[in-house]
Design an enzyme around this catalytic site. Sequence first.
Site, PDB file in Angstrom:
ATOM      1  N   LYS A  26       0.868  -1.179   0.000  1.00  0.00           N
ATOM      2  CA  LYS A  26       0.000   0.000   0.000  1.00  0.00           C
ATOM      3  C   LYS A  26       0.899   1.221   0.000  1.00  0.00           C
ATOM      4  O   LYS A  26       2.033   1.154   0.481  1.00  0.00           O
ATOM      5  CB  LYS A  26      -0.883   0.013   1.247  1.00  0.00           C
ATOM      6  CG  LYS A  26      -2.122   0.856   1.117  1.00  0.00           C
ATOM      7  CD  LYS A  26      -3.279   0.097   0.461  1.00  0.00           C
ATOM      8  CE  LYS A  26      -4.432   1.022   0.130  1.00  0.00           C
ATOM      9  NZ  LYS A  26      -5.622   0.291  -0.308  1.00  0.00           N
TER      10      LYS A  26
ATOM     11  N   ASP B  42      -6.918   4.309  -4.656  1.00  0.00           N
ATOM     12  CA  ASP B  42      -7.589   4.196  -3.350  1.00  0.00           C
ATOM     13  C   ASP B  42      -8.194   5.580  -3.108  1.00  0.00           C
ATOM     14  O   ASP B  42      -8.405   6.340  -4.075  1.00  0.00           O
ATOM     15  CB  ASP B  42      -6.588   3.790  -2.245  1.00  0.00           C
ATOM     16  CG  ASP B  42      -7.267   3.411  -0.927  1.00  0.00           C
ATOM     17  OD1 ASP B  42      -7.808   2.308  -0.832  1.00  0.00           O
ATOM     18  OD2 ASP B  42      -7.267   4.233   0.012  1.00  0.00           O
TER      19      ASP B  42
HETATM   20  P1  NDP Z   1     -12.719   7.787  -3.091  1.00  0.00           P
HETATM   21  O1  NDP Z   1     -11.654   8.767  -2.883  1.00  0.00           O
HETATM   22  O2  NDP Z   1     -13.239   7.539  -4.447  1.00  0.00           O
HETATM   23  O3  NDP Z   1     -13.980   8.129  -2.173  1.00  0.00           O
HETATM   24  C1  NDP Z   1     -13.833   8.232  -0.780  1.00  0.00           C
HETATM   25  C2  NDP Z   1     -15.145   8.753  -0.204  1.00  0.00           C
HETATM   26  O4  NDP Z   1     -15.089   8.652   1.220  1.00  0.00           O
HETATM   27  C3  NDP Z   1     -15.395  10.215  -0.526  1.00  0.00           C
HETATM   28  O5  NDP Z   1     -16.766  10.438  -0.597  1.00  0.00           O
HETATM   29  C4  NDP Z   1     -14.770  10.922   0.683  1.00  0.00           C
HETATM   30  O6  NDP Z   1     -15.312  12.198   0.947  1.00  0.00           O
HETATM   31  C5  NDP Z   1     -15.134   9.966   1.786  1.00  0.00           C
HETATM   32  N1  NDP Z   1     -14.132  10.077   2.851  1.00  0.00           N
HETATM   33  C6  NDP Z   1     -12.797   9.870   2.739  1.00  0.00           C
HETATM   34  N2  NDP Z   1     -12.184  10.105   3.900  1.00  0.00           N
HETATM   35  C7  NDP Z   1     -13.147  10.468   4.753  1.00  0.00           C
HETATM   36  C8  NDP Z   1     -13.147  10.833   6.113  1.00  0.00           C
HETATM   37  N3  NDP Z   1     -11.995  10.876   6.825  1.00  0.00           N
HETATM   38  N4  NDP Z   1     -14.330  11.134   6.682  1.00  0.00           N
HETATM   39  C9  NDP Z   1     -15.486  11.092   5.974  1.00  0.00           C
HETATM   40  N5  NDP Z   1     -15.550  10.752   4.664  1.00  0.00           N
HETATM   41  C10 NDP Z   1     -14.396  10.447   4.086  1.00  0.00           C
HETATM   42  O7  NDP Z   1     -12.173   6.403  -2.446  1.00  0.00           O
HETATM   43  P2  NDP Z   1     -12.685   4.933  -2.689  1.00  0.00           P
HETATM   44  O8  NDP Z   1     -14.134   4.912  -2.908  1.00  0.00           O
HETATM   45  O9  NDP Z   1     -11.782   4.294  -3.670  1.00  0.00           O
HETATM   46  O10 NDP Z   1     -12.333   4.259  -1.276  1.00  0.00           O
HETATM   47  C11 NDP Z   1     -13.274   4.225  -0.195  1.00  0.00           C
HETATM   48  C12 NDP Z   1     -12.857   3.150   0.785  1.00  0.00           C
HETATM   49  O11 NDP Z   1     -12.841   1.868   0.117  1.00  0.00           O
HETATM   50  C13 NDP Z   1     -11.456   3.300   1.391  1.00  0.00           C
HETATM   51  O12 NDP Z   1     -11.474   2.785   2.709  1.00  0.00           O
HETATM   52  C14 NDP Z   1     -10.600   2.398   0.521  1.00  0.00           C
HETATM   53  O13 NDP Z   1      -9.436   1.964   1.184  1.00  0.00           O
HETATM   54  C15 NDP Z   1     -11.573   1.248   0.285  1.00  0.00           C
HETATM   55  N6  NDP Z   1     -11.285   0.402  -0.864  1.00  0.00           N
HETATM   56  C16 NDP Z   1     -11.188   0.936  -2.117  1.00  0.00           C
HETATM   57  C17 NDP Z   1     -10.952   0.117  -3.196  1.00  0.00           C
HETATM   58  C18 NDP Z   1     -10.960   0.627  -4.599  1.00  0.00           C
HETATM   59  O14 NDP Z   1     -10.941  -0.205  -5.516  1.00  0.00           O
HETATM   60  N7  NDP Z   1     -11.017   1.910  -4.846  1.00  0.00           N
HETATM   61  C19 NDP Z   1     -10.701  -1.328  -3.019  1.00  0.00           C
HETATM   62  C20 NDP Z   1     -10.920  -1.793  -1.673  1.00  0.00           C
HETATM   63  C21 NDP Z   1     -11.172  -0.936  -0.652  1.00  0.00           C
HETATM   64  P3  NDP Z   1     -14.449  13.519   0.612  1.00  0.00           P
HETATM   65  O15 NDP Z   1     -14.469  13.604  -0.885  1.00  0.00           O
HETATM   66  O16 NDP Z   1     -15.156  14.614   1.280  1.00  0.00           O
HETATM   67  O17 NDP Z   1     -13.071  13.272   1.153  1.00  0.00           O
END
Ligand code: NDP
Length: 448
Positions: A121, A161
């Site tokens: 990661k 991510d």
């Molecule tokens: P994105 O950046 O596309 O979206 C993240 C979302 O979560 C946004 O809406 C963001 O809001 C919100 N968010 C992030 N940090 C916070 C926080 N501290 N508090 C509240 N809201 C928050 O990321 P992904 O959708 O790719 O990832 C989401 C989760 O899924 C993560 O935990 C990631 O590790 C996990 N994941 C992702 C994979 C992938 O293929 N992308 C695979 C497996 C797991 P804002 O825009 O306001 O920050």
Amino acid sequence: MDIMEAIKLRDPGEREFHQAVYEVLESVKPVLDRHPEYRRMKILERITEPERVIMFRVPWFDDQGEIHVNRGFRIQMNSAIGPYKGGLRFHPSVNLSILKFLAFEQTFKNALTTLPMGGGKGGSDFDPKGKSDNEVMRFCQSFMTELFRHIGPDTDVPAGDIGVGAREIGYLFGMYRRLSNQFSGVLTGKGLGWGGSLIRPEATGYGCVYFASEMLATQNQSIKGKTCLVSGAGNVAQHTVEKLIEMGARVVTLSDSSGYIYDEEGMDKDKLNFVKKLKNIRRGRIREYAENYPRSIYTPADPASGFNPLWNHKADCAFPSATQNEINGRDAQNLLVNGVKLIAEGSNMPSTPEAIAAFLSSGIQYAPGKASNAGGVAVSGLEMAQNSMRLRWPREEVDQRLRTIMKSIHKACLDAAEEYGKPGNYMVGANIAGFVKVVNAMLDQGLV
Ligand code: NDP
């Protein structure tokens, strides 16, 4: 000395890493008792120490000509079963603890997919929010100027991510290709026109819903007609909602770090398309959903309240898809009181230990992220395979393979849980199944 104590002493302050390690170590105790050779070979000491940690300076110019310096990381956790594989996160909260927890989880998740991928990661404390495309590009180019010498299609294959989507992967890949003078499958999540796999953007969300369907099927139920809470509004959340709508569920929430929306009527394809444009193109805030659909309600985030009101609505299923520790003990109680019977984690480690304890003792179905969100990395593995063969499988084929993989992860979790006397406990099952596969490979390969 107890291994957990030793880790805390060696790396004090790495709260998230300690949390992730503790969960796995608790789950695998019966495995260690059955296999004394694991302790003798110091497997726990080895598996909790990254094979390599790379930290580097990332200087870049903003549009005003001002210089900024961020910190870049890559944690190469474990390569016993394949090249390091795992996403890059760009978010101001990124630090060694968060990336080590993610790399540790990734190792077991990747093992569960049945594909040959080790765990890694990386990322940076850079915040893409509010930056222009040119600023993001300059940052990505500077980041890759250092990272490129540590990665490669047979060494380490990063992906996206939080904060790293199609735009960032494009800029990172462009710079890698320039520096290495090679067009290779060194990053996954690439654009469809230049080596990306169909279904990769959708895979984590779709996979999570497929996993939830398998869970419900064990109780002769289906997703159809279920009311679902989804958090986040990024890649994982959008595609979770997409599949839930397709399968006939009613999705009533979405969020970002500023707040959440509640839409009693439920979302449909048009509303989801609005969210996709809002988040992926205009890079706006989820508040605008309620401005556009006035029958929905927007509530700003209030971190001081000690709970997240998104988890306090009547529902059947919850799909946390934003970030780590987004469900605390109080949120878990609210979910249970509101009738939620299934939690499938899309984000990594979204539930605190108190929340997990509440889910497990209540007897509801609870799937940890390392099992239910493994679809993303699984299709990344399929992207690597297609890149190596220089061909591209059709959408239906990748989707079918994703379904099959999620089904087999689901079975592996249940089988391992059953074997070790915890029937139906997906958390214990996922930890044991992933752990055993990695550990056996490490033992076969000697003390390396
Ligand atoms: P994105 O950046 O596309 O979206 C993240 C979302 O979560 C946004 O809406 C963001 O809001 C919100 N968010 C992030 N940090 C916070 C926080 N501290 N508090 C509240 N809201 C928050 O990321 P992904 O959708 O790719 O990832 C989401 C989760 O899924 C993560 O935990 C990631 O590790 C996990 N994941 C992702 C994979 C992938 O293929 N992308 C695979 C497996 C797991 P804002 O825009 O306001 O920050």
